[in-house]
Scaffold this active site. Structure first.
Site, mmCIF file in Angstrom:
data_model
loop_
_atom_site.group_PDB
_atom_site.id
_atom_site.type_symbol
_atom_site.label_atom_id
_atom_site.label_comp_id
_atom_site.label_asym_id
_atom_site.label_seq_id
_atom_site.Cartn_x
_atom_site.Cartn_y
_atom_site.Cartn_z
ATOM 1 N N THR A 130 0.820 -1.210 0.000
ATOM 2 C CA THR A 130 0.000 0.000 0.000
ATOM 3 C C THR A 130 0.856 1.263 0.000
ATOM 4 O OG1 THR A 130 -1.469 1.291 1.448
ATOM 5 C CG2 THR A 130 -0.101 -0.312 2.532
ATOM 6 N N ASP A 131 0.290 2.373 -0.462
ATOM 7 C CA ASP A 131 0.995 3.659 -0.387
ATOM 8 C C ASP A 131 1.040 4.179 1.051
ATOM 9 O OD1 ASP A 131 -1.685 4.335 -0.086
ATOM 10 O OD2 ASP A 131 -1.679 5.949 -1.577
ATOM 11 N N GLU A 132 0.247 3.571 1.956
ATOM 12 C CA GLU A 132 0.175 4.093 3.322
ATOM 13 C C GLU A 132 1.496 3.901 4.078
ATOM 14 O OE1 GLU A 132 -3.578 3.254 5.287
ATOM 15 O OE2 GLU A 132 -4.574 3.090 3.346
ATOM 16 N N TYR A 155 -1.955 -0.604 10.855
ATOM 17 C CA TYR A 155 -2.061 -1.258 9.537
ATOM 18 C C TYR A 155 -0.842 -0.928 8.681
ATOM 19 C CZ TYR A 155 -3.295 -1.740 4.582
ATOM 20 O OH TYR A 155 -3.272 -2.025 3.234
ATOM 21 N N LYS A 159 2.256 -3.296 7.232
ATOM 22 C CA LYS A 159 2.559 -3.466 5.806
ATOM 23 C C LYS A 159 4.008 -3.028 5.525
ATOM 24 C CE LYS A 159 0.256 -4.664 2.865
ATOM 25 N NZ LYS A 159 -0.123 -6.000 2.299
HETATM 26 P P1 NAD Z 1 -9.395 -7.632 1.857
HETATM 27 O O1 NAD Z 1 -9.442 -7.387 3.322
HETATM 28 O O2 NAD Z 1 -10.602 -7.377 1.029
HETATM 29 O O3 NAD Z 1 -8.966 -9.146 1.587
HETATM 30 C C1 NAD Z 1 -7.956 -9.781 2.312
HETATM 31 C C2 NAD Z 1 -8.057 -11.277 2.036
HETATM 32 O O4 NAD Z 1 -7.007 -11.921 2.767
HETATM 33 C C3 NAD Z 1 -9.377 -11.905 2.497
HETATM 34 O O5 NAD Z 1 -9.882 -12.762 1.508
HETATM 35 C C4 NAD Z 1 -8.987 -12.671 3.747
HETATM 36 O O6 NAD Z 1 -9.811 -13.820 3.980
HETATM 37 C C5 NAD Z 1 -7.549 -13.064 3.438
HETATM 38 N N1 NAD Z 1 -6.761 -13.316 4.649
HETATM 39 C C6 NAD Z 1 -6.682 -12.522 5.750
HETATM 40 N N2 NAD Z 1 -5.888 -13.099 6.676
HETATM 41 C C7 NAD Z 1 -5.435 -14.271 6.132
HETATM 42 C C8 NAD Z 1 -4.590 -15.313 6.594
HETATM 43 N N3 NAD Z 1 -4.040 -15.254 7.811
HETATM 44 N N4 NAD Z 1 -4.320 -16.341 5.779
HETATM 45 C C9 NAD Z 1 -4.868 -16.404 4.541
HETATM 46 N N5 NAD Z 1 -5.732 -15.467 4.060
HETATM 47 C C10 NAD Z 1 -5.999 -14.413 4.845
HETATM 48 O O7 NAD Z 1 -8.145 -6.790 1.331
HETATM 49 P P2 NAD Z 1 -7.953 -6.025 -0.045
HETATM 50 O O8 NAD Z 1 -8.498 -4.663 0.080
HETATM 51 O O9 NAD Z 1 -8.378 -6.900 -1.154
HETATM 52 O O10 NAD Z 1 -6.360 -5.888 -0.045
HETATM 53 C C11 NAD Z 1 -5.543 -6.933 -0.587
HETATM 54 C C12 NAD Z 1 -4.084 -6.532 -0.447
HETATM 55 O O11 NAD Z 1 -3.845 -5.316 -1.134
HETATM 56 C C13 NAD Z 1 -3.640 -6.294 1.004
HETATM 57 O O12 NAD Z 1 -2.340 -6.808 1.156
HETATM 58 C C14 NAD Z 1 -3.650 -4.785 1.140
HETATM 59 O O13 NAD Z 1 -2.711 -4.365 2.101
HETATM 60 C C15 NAD Z 1 -3.277 -4.348 -0.254
HETATM 61 N N6 NAD Z 1 -3.792 -3.024 -0.682
HETATM 62 C C16 NAD Z 1 -5.105 -2.711 -0.551
HETATM 63 C C17 NAD Z 1 -5.575 -1.481 -1.004
HETATM 64 C C18 NAD Z 1 -7.037 -1.100 -0.939
HETATM 65 O O14 NAD Z 1 -7.407 0.012 -1.323
HETATM 66 N N7 NAD Z 1 -7.929 -1.975 -0.510
HETATM 67 C C19 NAD Z 1 -4.686 -0.572 -1.571
HETATM 68 C C20 NAD Z 1 -3.328 -0.933 -1.688
HETATM 69 C C21 NAD Z 1 -2.905 -2.174 -1.248
HETATM 70 P P1 TYD Z 2 -10.808 3.864 4.161
HETATM 71 O O1 TYD Z 2 -11.739 3.432 3.063
HETATM 72 O O2 TYD Z 2 -10.914 3.195 5.481
HETATM 73 O O3 TYD Z 2 -9.338 3.743 3.557
HETATM 74 P P2 TYD Z 2 -7.912 4.259 4.180
HETATM 75 O O4 TYD Z 2 -8.095 4.687 5.561
HETATM 76 O O5 TYD Z 2 -7.077 3.036 4.081
HETATM 77 O O6 TYD Z 2 -7.484 5.352 3.262
HETATM 78 O O7 TYD Z 2 -10.995 5.415 4.398
HETATM 79 C C1 TYD Z 2 -10.825 6.350 3.347
HETATM 80 C C2 TYD Z 2 -10.972 7.737 3.934
HETATM 81 O O8 TYD Z 2 -12.329 7.909 4.389
HETATM 82 C C3 TYD Z 2 -10.104 7.969 5.157
HETATM 83 O O9 TYD Z 2 -9.643 9.322 5.140
HETATM 84 C C4 TYD Z 2 -11.050 7.769 6.340
HETATM 85 C C5 TYD Z 2 -12.393 8.214 5.792
HETATM 86 N N1 TYD Z 2 -13.597 7.523 6.339
HETATM 87 C C6 TYD Z 2 -14.674 8.277 6.803
HETATM 88 O O10 TYD Z 2 -14.663 9.527 6.782
HETATM 89 N N2 TYD Z 2 -15.766 7.605 7.274
HETATM 90 C C7 TYD Z 2 -15.826 6.241 7.321
HETATM 91 O O11 TYD Z 2 -16.853 5.675 7.803
HETATM 92 C C8 TYD Z 2 -14.712 5.491 6.830
HETATM 93 C C9 TYD Z 2 -14.725 3.991 6.853
HETATM 94 C C10 TYD Z 2 -13.617 6.180 6.335
#
Ligand code: NAD
Ligand code: TYD
Length: 349
Positions: A130-132, A155, A159
């Site tokens: 992630t960019d975070e 989180y 990461k």
């Molecule tokens: P998500 O929470 O939707 O999915 C995570 C998946 O991992 C789920 O299917 C869960 O069952 C599985 N999982 C969790 N713990 C596990 C374990 N111990 N063993 C096996 N499987 C397990 O997450 P996402 O949003 O699809 O993100 C996927 C990846 O991309 C993550 O590594 C996250 O850090 C990264 N990422 C997400 C975003 C975003 O915007 N959502 C952005 C950048 C990077």
């Molecule tokens: P989120 O989707 O949780 O992603 P991330 O924190 O990983 O960027 O949140 C996106 C933005 O929205 C973040 O600035 C927090 C804000 N947010 C709210 O204002 N209300 C909410 O209920 C949630 C879940 C997030």
């Protein structure tokens, strides 16, 4: 046949990556390993289940003996590692489960790859991050691949630790690795604890729209299928030992996105213009809330030729339509422990 292990394939981004790879590469055998936590759902892959080059295995990446045997029994050519705990608010409530899955789990996978890949040529461990990890920006500037890590939530710290472990295995043991750091994704099958699906779902049910703080925090949004395409490009063309930033060149203040969603959904739900916006409720800010994320994805564009394909409003329209057509999916996945989480997160804010 190339054997690819995708971890976390039943989650939001993972399911899009599995779908893309299983359809586009019939000569790859895709194994999806997922523990099916609250965030993992095999319904996300109904259309993929029928493909003969796809199989699902339920398993936990933190279970070291299981992972060791799993690698010994399957001669994987590559790993695309997405399994993680992924929600910042949950990491504030329960940091240790993030340390366990994201740090220990990644370490266990890396170790299994190192032990089993005697001949490392033609192998790859691709870590999706992630960019975070870069922390928080002020009003200007962008995260580049050279930006020093400065994670600020449990989180993002977990990461960042996993990214460092991946690079350490590359430098110390010559493990062929690549990492991508992506901005906020949006699209179908997104668990409704995250901003966009939560707001869409609450607008549908005329529930309050909880905006943290003043709603001025900025995120850079990317269509999830564009992220999956970036992973495809980096997997096939990325230089081992390198990192690539992935982003949408698409910054929005949270409050502006929520207003846009309200406006679009008033139209779709035949509501009077302005009706959904009345649901906006400013609530107590997230602890340690990062102000702004913005990715400079020019390295990926310049070196590997990827760029986002979809305009934001078109992607939002598709996303809203998907949630309107899949209300049953939302009720099923939010019917269990999610209600308790929602109460805990929002009732006293
Ligand atoms: P998500 O929470 O939707 O999915 C995570 C998946 O991992 C789920 O299917 C869960 O069952 C599985 N999982 C969790 N713990 C596990 C374990 N111990 N063993 C096996 N499987 C397990 O997450 P996402 O949003 O699809 O993100 C996927 C990846 O991309 C993550 O590594 C996250 O850090 C990264 N990422 C997400 C975003 C975003 O915007 N959502 C952005 C950048 C990077
Ligand atoms: P989120 O989707 O949780 O992603 P991330 O924190 O990983 O960027 O949140 C996106 C933005 O929205 C973040 O600035 C927090 C804000 N947010 C709210 O204002 N209300 C909410 O209920 C949630 C879940 C997030």
């Amino acid at each position: 046949m190339k054997k690819i292990l995708i971890t976390g394939g039943a989650g939001f981004i993972g399911s899009h990556v599995v779908r893309l790879f299983a359809n586009k590469y019939p000569d790859y055998l895709i194994t999806n390993l997922d523990a099916l936590t609250y965030a993992g759902n095999l319904e996300n892959l109904k259309d993929v289940e029928l493909l003969s080059n796809y199989k699902f295995v339920k398993g936990d990446i933190t279970d070291e003996s299981f992972i060791d045997n799993f690698f010994a029994e399957n001669d994987f050519d590559a790993v695309i590692h997405l399994a993680a705990e992924s929600h910042v608010d949950r990491s504030i409530l329960d940091p240790m489960s993030f340390v366990k899955t994201n740090v220990l789990g990644t370490g266990i996978l890396l170790n299994a790859a190192k032990k089993n890949w005697d001949d490392k040529s033609n192998k790859l461990f691709y870590h999706v991050s992630t960019d975070e990890v870069y922390g928080s920006l002020g009003e200007t500037g962008f995260f580049t691949e050279e930006t020093p890590y400065d994670p600020r939530s449990p989180y993002s710290a977990s990461k960042a630790a996993s990214d460092h472990l991946v690079m350490a295995y590359h430098h110390t043991y010559d493990l062929p690795v690549v990492i991508s750091n992506c901005s906020n994704n949006y699209g179908s099958h997104h668990f409704p604890e995250k901003l966009l699906p939560l707001m869409i779902n609450n607008i549908i049910h005329s529930k309050p729209l909880p905006v943290y703080g003043k709603g001025e925090n900025v995120r850079d949004w990317l269509w999830v299928e564009d992220h999956a395409k970036a992973i495809d490009v980096i997997f096939h063309k990325g230089v081992h030992g390198e990192k690539y930033n992935v982003g949408g060149f698409n910054e929005w203040k949270n409050i502006d996105i929520v207003h846009l969603l309200c406006k679009m959904m008033d139209r779709k739900l035949n509501r009077v213009d302005g009706e959904s916006a009345k649901l906006i409720t400013y609530v107590k800010d997230r602890a340690g809330h990062d102000m702004r994320y913005a990715i400079d994805a020019t390295k990926l564009q310049r070196e590997l030729g990827w760029k986002p394909s979809l305009q934001f409003e078109e992607g939002l329209e598709k996303t809203i339509d998907w949630y309107l057509a899949n209300k049953d999916w939302v009720s099923r996945i939010t019917s269990g422990s999610y209600q308790q989480y929602y109460e805990q997160q929002y009732s006293k804010r």
